[in-house]
Each structure stands twice: as structure tokens, then as C-alpha cells.
Design a protein around this motif. Structure first.
Motif, PDB file in Angstrom:
ATOM      1  N   ASP A 110     -51.945  18.058 -10.246  1.00 33.18           N
ATOM      2  CA  ASP A 110     -52.547  17.367  -9.333  1.00 33.18           C
ATOM      3  C   ASP A 110     -52.166  17.628  -7.535  1.00 33.18           C
ATOM      4  OD1 ASP A 110     -54.318  15.338  -8.615  1.00 33.18           O
ATOM      5  OD2 ASP A 110     -52.638  13.753  -8.673  1.00 33.18           O
ATOM      6  N   ALA A 111     -51.050  17.794  -7.596  1.00 30.31           N
ATOM      7  CA  ALA A 111     -50.424  17.978  -6.162  1.00 30.31           C
ATOM      8  C   ALA A 111     -50.572  19.563  -5.758  1.00 30.31           C
ATOM      9  CB  ALA A 111     -48.867  17.687  -6.214  1.00 30.31           C
ATOM     10  N   ARG A 112     -51.108  20.311  -6.823  1.00 28.08           N
ATOM     11  CA  ARG A 112     -51.229  21.550  -6.413  1.00 28.08           C
ATOM     12  C   ARG A 112     -50.110  22.294  -5.960  1.00 28.08           C
ATOM     13  NH1 ARG A 112     -56.447  20.765  -2.190  1.00 28.08           N
ATOM     14  NH2 ARG A 112     -57.756  19.347  -3.769  1.00 28.08           N
ATOM     15  N   LEU A 113     -49.080  22.229  -6.892  1.00 27.67           N
ATOM     16  CA  LEU A 113     -47.808  22.810  -6.527  1.00 27.67           C
ATOM     17  C   LEU A 113     -47.445  23.554  -7.701  1.00 27.67           C
ATOM     18  CD1 LEU A 113     -45.761  19.693  -5.310  1.00 27.67           C
ATOM     19  CD2 LEU A 113     -46.368  21.733  -4.072  1.00 27.67           C
ATOM     20  N   ARG A 114     -46.845  24.706  -7.569  1.00 28.60           N
ATOM     21  CA  ARG A 114     -46.408  25.793  -8.472  1.00 28.60           C
ATOM     22  C   ARG A 114     -44.760  25.946  -8.421  1.00 28.60           C
ATOM     23  NH1 ARG A 114     -48.829  30.448  -6.975  1.00 28.60           N
ATOM     24  NH2 ARG A 114     -48.483  31.374  -9.081  1.00 28.60           N
ATOM     25  N   PRO A 115     -44.159  25.589  -9.460  1.00 24.69           N
ATOM     26  CA  PRO A 115     -42.745  26.027  -9.226  1.00 24.69           C
ATOM     27  C   PRO A 115     -42.333  27.378  -8.963  1.00 24.69           C
ATOM     28  CG  PRO A 115     -43.042  24.466 -11.012  1.00 24.69           C
ATOM     29  CD  PRO A 115     -44.394  24.892 -10.704  1.00 24.69           C
ATOM     30  N   GLU A 116     -42.705  28.379  -9.291  1.00 27.72           N
ATOM     31  CA  GLU A 116     -42.402  29.545  -9.005  1.00 27.72           C
ATOM     32  C   GLU A 116     -42.735  29.961  -7.695  1.00 27.72           C
ATOM     33  OE1 GLU A 116     -46.662  29.881 -10.745  1.00 27.72           O
ATOM     34  OE2 GLU A 116     -44.662  28.705 -11.135  1.00 27.72           O
ATOM     35  N   SER A 117     -43.501  28.946  -6.774  1.00 29.14           N
ATOM     36  CA  SER A 117     -43.734  29.520  -5.579  1.00 29.14           C
ATOM     37  C   SER A 117     -43.254  28.589  -4.417  1.00 29.14           C
ATOM     38  CB  SER A 117     -45.209  29.323  -5.228  1.00 29.14           C
ATOM     39  OG  SER A 117     -45.811  28.151  -5.067  1.00 29.14           O
ATOM     40  N   TRP A 118     -42.288  27.660  -4.882  1.00 29.16           N
ATOM     41  CA  TRP A 118     -41.595  26.869  -3.823  1.00 29.16           C
ATOM     42  C   TRP A 118     -40.058  26.905  -3.668  1.00 29.16           C
ATOM     43  CZ3 TRP A 118     -42.771  21.756  -7.417  1.00 29.16           C
ATOM     44  CH2 TRP A 118     -41.584  21.499  -8.286  1.00 29.16           C
ATOM     45  N   ASN A 119     -39.557  26.504  -2.773  1.00 33.78           N
ATOM     46  CA  ASN A 119     -38.138  26.665  -2.360  1.00 33.78           C
ATOM     47  C   ASN A 119     -37.185  25.585  -3.212  1.00 33.78           C
ATOM     48  OD1 ASN A 119     -35.459  26.626  -1.536  1.00 33.78           O
ATOM     49  ND2 ASN A 119     -36.121  26.330   0.678  1.00 33.78           N
ATOM     50  N   GLU A 120     -36.887  26.176  -4.323  1.00 31.83           N
ATOM     51  CA  GLU A 120     -36.326  25.288  -5.494  1.00 31.83           C
ATOM     52  C   GLU A 120     -35.168  24.494  -4.804  1.00 31.83           C
ATOM     53  OE1 GLU A 120     -33.947  29.258  -7.267  1.00 31.83           O
ATOM     54  OE2 GLU A 120     -35.756  28.633  -8.237  1.00 31.83           O
ATOM     55  N   THR A 121     -34.482  24.726  -4.121  1.00 29.56           N
ATOM     56  CA  THR A 121     -33.167  23.868  -3.665  1.00 29.56           C
ATOM     57  C   THR A 121     -33.775  23.086  -2.704  1.00 29.56           C
ATOM     58  OG1 THR A 121     -33.034  25.259  -1.443  1.00 29.56           O
ATOM     59  CG2 THR A 121     -31.824  26.085  -3.473  1.00 29.56           C
ATOM     60  N   ARG A 122     -35.139  22.579  -2.321  1.00 27.47           N
ATOM     61  CA  ARG A 122     -35.526  21.658  -1.465  1.00 27.47           C
ATOM     62  C   ARG A 122     -36.317  20.804  -2.356  1.00 27.47           C
ATOM     63  NH1 ARG A 122     -33.060  20.104   2.579  1.00 27.47           N
ATOM     64  NH2 ARG A 122     -35.062  19.538   3.826  1.00 27.47           N
ATOM     65  N   VAL A 123     -36.224  20.821  -3.775  1.00 28.03           N
ATOM     66  CA  VAL A 123     -37.135  20.007  -4.521  1.00 28.03           C
ATOM     67  C   VAL A 123     -36.116  18.868  -5.281  1.00 28.03           C
ATOM     68  CG1 VAL A 123     -38.792  19.906  -6.347  1.00 28.03           C
ATOM     69  CG2 VAL A 123     -38.657  21.515  -4.747  1.00 28.03           C
ATOM     70  N   ALA A 124     -36.184  17.767  -5.133  1.00 29.04           N
ATOM     71  CA  ALA A 124     -35.203  16.668  -6.041  1.00 29.04           C
ATOM     72  C   ALA A 124     -36.026  16.090  -6.972  1.00 29.04           C
ATOM     73  CB  ALA A 124     -34.894  15.805  -4.962  1.00 29.04           C
ATOM     74  N   VAL A 125     -35.428  15.768  -7.936  1.00 25.94           N
ATOM     75  CA  VAL A 125     -35.611  15.007  -9.299  1.00 25.94           C
ATOM     76  C   VAL A 125     -35.006  13.784  -9.127  1.00 25.94           C
ATOM     77  CG1 VAL A 125     -36.096  14.932 -11.508  1.00 25.94           C
ATOM     78  CG2 VAL A 125     -36.361  17.081 -10.288  1.00 25.94           C
TER      79      VAL A 125
END
Length: 414
Positions: free
Chosen positions: A91-106
Motif C-alpha cells: 500500500d505504501a509502494r515500498l519495496r524492501p530490496e530498494s530501501w536503505n535498510e539501516t534507516r527502517v525501524a520496526v
């Protein structure tokens, strides 16, 4: 090093994912809550208990939704969360393979952890001996594993934690996620909550406490927030995942914005292990803190998605709180009449529904509200959904231990 929060930094909800008794997916959820049709049924998994009704996710096939190689290792609480996360990211149009993984929190909320895994291990230990206890219980039962698995699944390598504040967990997680974005310790947060509590032991305990509705002859009428004949909540399983980003970042990448998370307040009652403080002073502090954080006055709130558990004490306390603080008579709903009470996931589900209310201009009705408790004087939406232009809404979440959390959501800016 994180910078201090920037005053007025708007935080946007860019993705929603819902797996609840109202259905799998946002569209099914929204249609069901707008219909006001309750989801409570007799639950074969609770057969033999004094209260054998609950609200389960319908037609949930973890193997089909996640793949058997993933699903078999996980407790249901994590399965629900992963399926909701898949929808939210799309829905957010986000693809984990294309983001800066160290800047994504859970940052997730949960109250009880992997109850099915624990119950199965405990049964195996006592019936068959220690050699029959699965080692997987220790990577499925602890609440911390819920966010851990989601980070592995989504390749999110920023801050990772589970917030456990009883039935306020989901709302607290969203509030902390917002603070992290405003402090710029991350750029994207996968937040919300998941809960799968429908195992015999916790359900037996809730019954012994007198917390559950005893309307087992007509389960579809059992969850009835604010109704004069309410007699307890109906337990539910569910997950709601929200993707949060700073609004300017969302606009730069052309992402959809459902609503803004504009305020957060939290407090403790310091009163009782399970009963709310009848004065409502703790929830009032949380509500007033959320309003101040959002830069709003009480008169600016035109809608409340209430905690509304269908228990005698909570509903009275909350009704008095709303009438005392939000004296402009905002519309009020409790979607727990449809979904039941998903404990630690409830606040996240209701935040998602509130975002949809703001986005679509429709307030879902409070299911099973046939006769308003005469001690309650609120504008409660019942019967059918109400068309309303909602610009600012409050979401209330209160939990055992006197833990309170309030979120303020606003319409997105153009």
C-alpha cells in the motif's frame, strides 16, 4: 546521533495492512466495520470452556499467504503480523530490496506473545516429558520475536523492539514510532501490533476474572460497547500494520497519505491491576498530553474512536472522560462491537480504522448498541455508518496495569 525532534514535523501514514476478524485486507475490513455486523462466533479451539466464543480471523491460511517454508516455523501471532505487513508495504509502494535498510525501524505492540506455542510446549512437557518440548518455543513465545521476525522478513535493520503496555500496546507503539521519526533516528517505521491470544489458558483466566461476555447463546450480540446490557468483552485475534514516514519524505516519493499522526500522550493510573480508575484522571492526562502534542484544543476534535470494550467499568469511565474533556460532543464509535477486543493489537486496528474514517468521511457504527446506558450521554454512532467530514480524531487505548495511550490523527495536508 539523533537530532532533537523538530517542532511540527508531520508524520504520515503511508501504508495500511489489516488482518482481523473483519477480514484479511483493508478493503474487507472497511466494508465489514461499516456494515456494523459483529464477527463473534463459537470457537472450536475453546470448546469445553465456560466461555467458548471469540472473534477469529476468517479463512486464514498461513501456508497460502506466507508459504509453507515460512509459516510452519512461526507462531500464529507472527503469521498474522507478517501478512498485515505485506499489505501495508504494498500500500505504501515500498519495496524492501530498494530501501536503505539501516534507516527502517520496526516498532510493534503485543500483550501476550506466542500463546499457542507456549500452550503446546506446556502440554507436551506434562503429557510426554521434556524431550517432546519443541526448541522452537523459545523463538516463538517471547514477545520480542514478533518484531525480530518482521525485521528479517522485510530486511529492516534499524531500531527493533516490541512495546508491551497491555491493551494500550498498539497505540503506544505507534506513538513511539512517531517520536523516532521526528527525532530522525530512522526514515521509515513499520509499526502497529499483532495479537493471537485465543488459547485455552488465557481465555479461561479472563473468564475467571469476569472480563468476558457470557452471552454464549447468541455470540453475535455479545460485544456491545456502551449498551445498557453489556456484560464483558469478546476476545479477538488480529494484526494491524501501519507504515509511517515524515510527511515531506512521503510527498517527495509520491506516496499515498491516509492521514497524519499528529499527537501522542501516555500515562499511568497507578490504581489497580485490572480495573480502571473510575475518576478517569490517568486517561485524561494522556488525552490532554496528546492534544498539547498535536497543538490542538479539545474543541478541535470532531471524532473519537473509543476504547469501548463493552465492559461495565471501562465504558462508564471513558464516556465520562469524553464528556468532560471533549465537551463539543464529537461523534464516538467503538469498532470492538464488530471485531471484538484484540488486546494488545486493538489500538493499532483502531488507529487504522480512524485513518480510513478521516480519508473516506465515514464513521463506522457501534455494533449491538440497542439501548444506550442511561449513565452515558455521548453522540455515539450506531445502526448505520455516518457521513462526516473528520479533520481531527482521537483514538483511546487503556490497558491492565492502568496503562493509557491516546493518539491524535488529522487529515493529510494537500
Amino acid at each position: 546521533m539523533a537530532r532533537p525532534p523538530e517542532p511540527g514535523t508531520p508524520v504520515a501514514i503511508t501504508g495500511l495492512g489489516l488482518v482481523t476478524p473483519a477480514g484479511i485486507g483493508v478493503e474487507k475490513n472497511w466494508h465489514r466495520v461499516l456494515s456494523g455486523r459483529a464477527t463473534a462466533q463459537h470457537d472450536p479451539g475453546l470448546s469445553g470452556l465456560p466461555v467458548d466464543i471469540a472473534c477469529r480471523v476468517p479463512d486464514f491460511d498461513a501456508d497460502a499467504l506466507l508459504g509453507r517454508s515460512t509459516a510452519w516455523r512461526l507462531d500464529r501471532v507472527t503469521q498474522l503480523g507478517l501478512v498485515a505487513a505485506k499489505e501495508a508495504l504494498a500500500d505504501a509502494r515500498l519495496r524492501p530490496e530498494s530501501w536503505n535498510e539501516t534507516r527502517v525501524a520496526v516498532i510493534l505492540g503485543n500483550a501476550l506473545g506466542g500463546t499457542a506455542s507456549y500452550e503446546a510446549a506446556h502440554t507436551a512437557l506434562h503429557n510426554e516429558g521434556a524431550a517432546h518440548v519443541s526448541p522452537l518455543v523459545m523463538v516463538n513465545w517471547p514477545v520480542s520475536m514478533i518484531s525480530g521476525y518482521l525485521a528479517m522478513y522485510c530486511r529492516a535493520l534499524g531500531p527493533n523492539l516490541v512495546v508491551s503496555t497491555a491493551c494500550a500496546s498498539g497505540a503506544t507503539a505507534i506513538g513511539i514510532a512517531r517520536q523516532m521519526l521526528r527525532s530522525r533516528v530512522c526514515d521509515i517505521v513499520i509499526t502497529g501490533a499483532t495479537e493471537a491470544p485465543l488459547s485455552p489458558t488465557p481465555m479461561a483466566a479472563y473468564h475467571q476474572m469476569g472480563a468476558l461476555s457470557r452471552r454464549t447463546e447468541t455470540p453475535e450480540t455479545a460485544s456491545r460497547p456502551f449498551d445498557a446490557a453489556r456484560d464483558g468483552f469478546v476476545a479477538a485475534e488480529a494484526a494491524a500494520i501501519l507504515i509511517l514516514e515524515r510527511e515531506d519524505d512521503a510527498h517527495r516519493r509520491g506516496a499515498p497519505v491516509h492521514a497524519l499522526v499528529s499527537g501522542f500522550g501516555a500515562s499511568a493510573d497507578g490504581h489497580h491491576a485490572s480495573a480502571p480508575d473510575p475518576t478517569g484522571k490517568g486517561p485524561q492526562r494522556a488525552l490532554q498530553a496528546a492534544l498539547e502534542d498535536a497543538g490542538l484544543a479539545a474543541r478541535d476534535i470532531d471524532h473519537v474512536n473509543a476504547h469501548g470494550t463493552s465492559t461495565e467499568k471501562n465504558d462508564i469511565m471513558e464516556a465520562e472522560l469524553i464528556g468532560r474533556v471533549l465537551d463539543n460532543r464529537p461523534s464516538v464509535t467503538s469498532t470492538k462491537g464488530v471485531t471484538g477486543h484484540a488486546l494488545g493489537a486493538a489500538g493499532a486496528i483502531e488507529a487504522a480504522y480512524t485513518a480510513l474514517t478521516i480519508e473516506h468521511g465515514l464513521v463506522p457504527p457501534t455494533a449491538n448498541l440497542e439501548q444506550l446506558d442511561p449513565a452515558i450521554s455521548l453522540d455515539i454512532v450506531a445502526g448505520t455508518a455516518r457521513m462526516q467530514d473528520v479533520t481531527a480524531a482521537a483514538c483511546h487505548s487503556f490497558g491492565f496495569g492502568g496503562q493509557n495511550a491516546v493518539l491524535i490523527l488529522r487529515a493529510a495536508t494537500s
